[in-house]
Write a protein that holds these residues in place. Sequence first.
Motif, PDB file in Angstrom:
ATOM      1  N   ASP A  18       0.828  -1.212   0.000  1.00  0.00           N
ATOM      2  CA  ASP A  18       0.000   0.000   0.000  1.00  0.00           C
ATOM      3  C   ASP A  18       0.861   1.261   0.000  1.00  0.00           C
ATOM      4  O   ASP A  18       1.981   1.250   0.509  1.00  0.00           O
ATOM      5  N   GLY A  19       0.316   2.339  -0.561  1.00  0.00           N
ATOM      6  CA  GLY A  19       0.977   3.644  -0.477  1.00  0.00           C
ATOM      7  C   GLY A  19       1.535   4.184  -1.792  1.00  0.00           C
ATOM      8  O   GLY A  19       2.225   5.206  -1.780  1.00  0.00           O
ATOM      9  N   ARG A  22       0.120   7.775  -2.429  1.00  0.00           N
ATOM     10  CA  ARG A  22       0.722   8.787  -1.560  1.00  0.00           C
ATOM     11  C   ARG A  22       2.162   9.092  -1.970  1.00  0.00           C
ATOM     12  O   ARG A  22       2.609  10.231  -1.937  1.00  0.00           O
ATOM     13  N   ARG A  69     -12.026   2.076  -8.397  1.00  0.00           N
ATOM     14  CA  ARG A  69     -11.165   3.241  -8.649  1.00  0.00           C
ATOM     15  C   ARG A  69     -11.458   3.802 -10.044  1.00  0.00           C
ATOM     16  O   ARG A  69     -12.083   3.134 -10.868  1.00  0.00           O
TER      17      ARG A  69
END
Length: 251
Positions: A18-19, A22, A69
């Motif tokens: 994850d990430g 970001r 998404r």
Amino acid sequence: MHDPELEKIPHHLAIIMDGNGRWARRRGMPRIMGHRQGVKAVRETVTACRELGIKVLTLYAFSKENWNRPKDEVSALMDLLYDYLERELNEMLKNGIRLMAIGEIECLPQKVQDKLAAVMKSTSSNQDMILNLALSYGGRAEIAFAVRKIAQMCMEGKIKPEDIDEDLVAKNLYTAELPDPDLIIRTSGEMRLSNFLLFQAAYSELYITNTLWPDFDKQELIKALQDYGRRERRFGRIGESFAKACTAIVS
Ligand code: IPE
Ligand code: IPE
Ligand code: MG
């Protein structure tokens, strides 16, 4: 270098990668750049796991919920997956890696399904490590899938309801051939499973790092494995040192 903390290597490591979004946002880049960088982290992690002697590596690459998404992001992820499979086949063959996949594979674009099937077939006799990709994967959907199969067996008279036990459920999950994960790593700090391996994670150790997935590397992996090496897994029993002390008192 001898590291006693690396003596206890998980047999099955699972990672919630994850990430990526970001990572890109912090650099003022579009999310897809984070996913692209994430593929590099996948390559490095697969190689490192193989070197460290991990036997099964499951990577949560795309959840069932990720279909919600934006269309552009989903199709970019599917393209990245296709390219990854195409580019990594030789590396998998060279390193004895067998590819497997769990999830609603039939929901993936046909081109990706065909590529997956081809790579799984070409690597099927490899024995050094299993790379298991969770794609269009949802833990609840997986449990429902197992329940459907078991209900069918009951209807056909192959089993009776009283034959249904934990083992039978496990054998009807997508992961039927795989052991439960010993360690689950999640990057980017989120403290949740996000519908990952719900049944199988019952006694998995959890390790959460704030590092974003594109920055994850061999060093980060070793840190997680060292942490795992220091843990005592109890499975509901009492601690090992306490049990030894009790035996000493009794004998
Ligand atoms: C993980 O990174 C990749 C997938 C879920 C496909 P994210 O895209 O979820 O990144 P964040 O959580 O938005 O930073
Ligand atoms: C979990 O990450 C799924 C994958 C890593 C493939 P998400 O980014 O989708 O999870 P949530 O939405 O933060 O729970
Ligand atoms: Mg995320």
